[in-house]
Design an enzyme around this catalytic site. Structure first.
Site, mmCIF file in Angstrom:
data_model
loop_
_atom_site.group_PDB
_atom_site.id
_atom_site.type_symbol
_atom_site.label_atom_id
_atom_site.label_comp_id
_atom_site.label_asym_id
_atom_site.label_seq_id
_atom_site.Cartn_x
_atom_site.Cartn_y
_atom_site.Cartn_z
ATOM 1 N N ARG A 141 -9.934 1.360 8.667
ATOM 2 C CA ARG A 141 -9.421 0.030 8.929
ATOM 3 C C ARG A 141 -10.430 -0.845 9.658
ATOM 4 O O ARG A 141 -10.121 -1.970 10.033
ATOM 5 C CB ARG A 141 -8.192 0.182 9.808
ATOM 6 N N ARG A 174 11.458 -5.919 4.615
ATOM 7 C CA ARG A 174 11.206 -4.474 4.536
ATOM 8 C C ARG A 174 12.185 -3.686 5.407
ATOM 9 O O ARG A 174 12.489 -4.069 6.525
ATOM 10 C CB ARG A 174 9.777 -4.158 4.991
ATOM 11 N N ARG A 210 -1.230 -8.944 13.171
ATOM 12 C CA ARG A 210 -1.695 -7.929 12.217
ATOM 13 C C ARG A 210 -2.526 -8.562 11.104
ATOM 14 O O ARG A 210 -3.520 -7.989 10.654
ATOM 15 C CB ARG A 210 -0.502 -7.156 11.641
ATOM 16 N N ARG A 215 10.947 -2.188 11.049
ATOM 17 C CA ARG A 215 9.885 -1.769 11.956
ATOM 18 C C ARG A 215 9.730 -2.748 13.115
ATOM 19 O O ARG A 215 9.802 -3.959 12.920
ATOM 20 C CB ARG A 215 8.555 -1.691 11.179
ATOM 21 N N LYS A 245 0.837 -1.215 0.000
ATOM 22 C CA LYS A 245 0.000 0.000 0.000
ATOM 23 C C LYS A 245 0.867 1.257 0.000
ATOM 24 O O LYS A 245 0.677 2.156 -0.813
ATOM 25 C CB LYS A 245 -0.943 0.022 1.225
HETATM 26 P P1 AP5 Z 1 4.719 -1.678 1.902
HETATM 27 O O1 AP5 Z 1 4.458 -0.758 0.776
HETATM 28 O O2 AP5 Z 1 5.470 -1.169 3.076
HETATM 29 O O3 AP5 Z 1 3.362 -2.418 2.356
HETATM 30 P P2 AP5 Z 1 2.083 -1.876 3.137
HETATM 31 O O4 AP5 Z 1 0.887 -2.475 2.475
HETATM 32 O O5 AP5 Z 1 2.149 -0.395 3.265
HETATM 33 O O6 AP5 Z 1 2.299 -2.605 4.512
HETATM 34 P P3 AP5 Z 1 2.221 -2.074 6.012
HETATM 35 O O7 AP5 Z 1 2.863 -3.133 6.866
HETATM 36 O O8 AP5 Z 1 2.733 -0.675 6.103
HETATM 37 O O9 AP5 Z 1 0.712 -2.089 6.260
HETATM 38 P P4 AP5 Z 1 0.044 -2.095 7.605
HETATM 39 O O10 AP5 Z 1 -1.323 -1.816 7.181
HETATM 40 O O11 AP5 Z 1 0.243 -3.312 8.409
HETATM 41 O O12 AP5 Z 1 0.829 -0.945 8.441
HETATM 42 P P5 AP5 Z 1 0.476 0.543 8.806
HETATM 43 O O13 AP5 Z 1 1.713 1.307 8.837
HETATM 44 O O14 AP5 Z 1 -0.643 1.035 7.962
HETATM 45 O O15 AP5 Z 1 5.488 -2.930 1.264
HETATM 46 C C1 AP5 Z 1 5.951 -3.993 2.089
HETATM 47 C C2 AP5 Z 1 7.328 -4.476 1.584
HETATM 48 O O16 AP5 Z 1 7.162 -5.073 0.305
HETATM 49 C C3 AP5 Z 1 8.353 -3.362 1.393
HETATM 50 O O17 AP5 Z 1 9.602 -3.833 1.789
HETATM 51 C C4 AP5 Z 1 8.321 -3.080 -0.112
HETATM 52 O O18 AP5 Z 1 9.581 -2.617 -0.588
HETATM 53 C C5 AP5 Z 1 7.983 -4.451 -0.666
HETATM 54 N N1 AP5 Z 1 7.191 -4.395 -1.905
HETATM 55 C C6 AP5 Z 1 6.200 -3.521 -2.202
HETATM 56 N N2 AP5 Z 1 5.675 -3.787 -3.415
HETATM 57 C C7 AP5 Z 1 6.365 -4.874 -3.894
HETATM 58 C C8 AP5 Z 1 6.288 -5.642 -5.090
HETATM 59 N N3 AP5 Z 1 5.410 -5.343 -6.061
HETATM 60 N N4 AP5 Z 1 7.134 -6.684 -5.233
HETATM 61 C C9 AP5 Z 1 8.023 -6.983 -4.254
HETATM 62 N N5 AP5 Z 1 8.153 -6.306 -3.105
HETATM 63 C C10 AP5 Z 1 7.319 -5.266 -2.914
HETATM 64 O O19 AP5 Z 1 -0.084 0.381 10.270
HETATM 65 C C11 AP5 Z 1 0.762 0.024 11.334
HETATM 66 C C12 AP5 Z 1 -0.011 0.020 12.653
HETATM 67 O O20 AP5 Z 1 -0.510 1.346 12.929
HETATM 68 C C13 AP5 Z 1 -1.259 -0.877 12.717
HETATM 69 O O21 AP5 Z 1 -0.930 -2.209 13.034
HETATM 70 C C14 AP5 Z 1 -2.066 -0.167 13.801
HETATM 71 O O22 AP5 Z 1 -1.551 -0.483 15.077
HETATM 72 C C15 AP5 Z 1 -1.785 1.293 13.531
HETATM 73 N N6 AP5 Z 1 -2.784 1.891 12.641
HETATM 74 C C16 AP5 Z 1 -2.545 2.438 11.394
HETATM 75 N N7 AP5 Z 1 -3.679 2.872 10.848
HETATM 76 C C17 AP5 Z 1 -4.670 2.602 11.735
HETATM 77 C C18 AP5 Z 1 -6.078 2.794 11.727
HETATM 78 N N8 AP5 Z 1 -6.716 3.344 10.682
HETATM 79 N N9 AP5 Z 1 -6.771 2.390 12.820
HETATM 80 C C19 AP5 Z 1 -6.168 1.865 13.896
HETATM 81 N N10 AP5 Z 1 -4.847 1.631 13.952
HETATM 82 C C20 AP5 Z 1 -4.098 1.999 12.890
HETATM 83 MG MG MG Z 2 2.415 0.944 4.868
#
Ligand code: AP5
Ligand code: MG
Length: 215
Positions: free
Chosen positions: A88, A127, A172, A161, A13
């Site tokens: 979410r 990552r 997660r 992270r 994402k």
């Molecule tokens: P990346 O782009 O980092 O993936 P992502 O989908 O953004 O994954 P996240 O882990 O950031 O999502 P998440 O939803 O768990 O975390 P968030 O920060 O939102 O890509 C992943 C890896 O793959 C990278 O190394 C990249 O280089 C690689 N990659 C990408 N595309 C590729 C491809 N095509 N081929 C190969 N490799 C590839 O949330 C974290 C925490 O925050 C949550 O757990 C929660 O505690 C809190 N939080 C955030 N938002 C909320 C909310 N709305 N409500 C409540 N809590 C929240």
């Molecule tokens: Mg992300």
């Protein structure tokens, strides 16, 4: 355009949002990045969020919805935004509808990134993100920085992270299935969901996403 990106942790994402936001000229709003920025600045909001994030649980809606609303109300988001990681759960989706309706706005699309779980696990394991800005995302193998451990974008230090440990990733993923996936049905009922495969190279996925959004 007002777009919501949805998909499991590690789907890409944040990676896709960076390119899509640039192509569409709208700000990338990631609640995860906003929380991480608050944590590194040591704010009260960051302090409150940290425990939930480290455990892989959702930060409570009262905190999250207010923070997302404040960000969406900033001037750069007046003509659109790309939401990454928000909403979410269904309560957050309903709150977003209220915010949009109050300003007579609507979502244009919900882009659903589909990736098998074994791929997600590999993406998360490799990552690395930047100390200066957690939206600068790399992968040791699939998207390696030019110099190991150094951010291509700003020269910052890359690190893993805290919530990318195997145990937290399991939580997660479970939270995603039980709490976040229901928003896909919520938005299906509004005819907004576009599902694409997020497998393949980063630029291939971006092209697929742009084509799907144009429809
Ligand atoms: P990346 O782009 O980092 O993936 P992502 O989908 O953004 O994954 P996240 O882990 O950031 O999502 P998440 O939803 O768990 O975390 P968030 O920060 O939102 O890509 C992943 C890896 O793959 C990278 O190394 C990249 O280089 C690689 N990659 C990408 N595309 C590729 C491809 N095509 N081929 C190969 N490799 C590839 O949330 C974290 C925490 O925050 C949550 O757990 C929660 O505690 C809190 N939080 C955030 N938002 C909320 C909310 N709305 N409500 C409540 N809590 C929240
Ligand atoms: Mg992300």
């Amino acid at each position: 355009m007002r777009i919501v990106l949805v998909g499991p942790p590690g789907a890409g994402k944040g990676t896709q949002a960076a390119f899509l936001a640039k192509n569409l000229d709208i700000p990338h709003i990631s609640t995860g990045d906003l929380f991480r920025a608050n944590i590194s600045q040591g704010t009260a909001l960051g302090l409150e969020a940290k425990g939930y994030m480290d455990r892989g649980e959702l930060v409570p809606d009262e905190v999250t919805i207010g923070m997302a609303k404040d960000r969406m109300e900033q001037a750069d988001a007046a003509n659109g935004f790309l939401l990454d990681g928000f909403p979410r759960n269904v309560a957050q989706a309903e709150a977003l509808d209220v915010v949009l309706k109050a300003d007579e706005m609507q979502l244009d699309a919900v882009l659903d990134l589909e990736v098998p779980e074994d791929e997600v696990v590999k993406r998360i394991a490799g990552r690395r993100i930047c100390r200066n800005d957690s939206s600068h995302v790399f992968h040791v193998e699939y998207n390696a920085p030019k110099t190991e451990g150094v951010c291509d974008t700003c020269g910052g230090e890359l690190y893993q992270r805290a919530d990318d440990s195997e145990e937290t990733v399991r939580t997660r993923l479970e939270v995603y299935h039980t709490q976040t996936e229901p928003i896909i049905d919520y938005y299906r009922a509004q005819n907004l969901v576009v599902t694409i495969s997020a497998l393949g190279k980063v630029d291939e996925v971006t092209a697929r996403a742009m084509a799907a959004l144009k429809k």
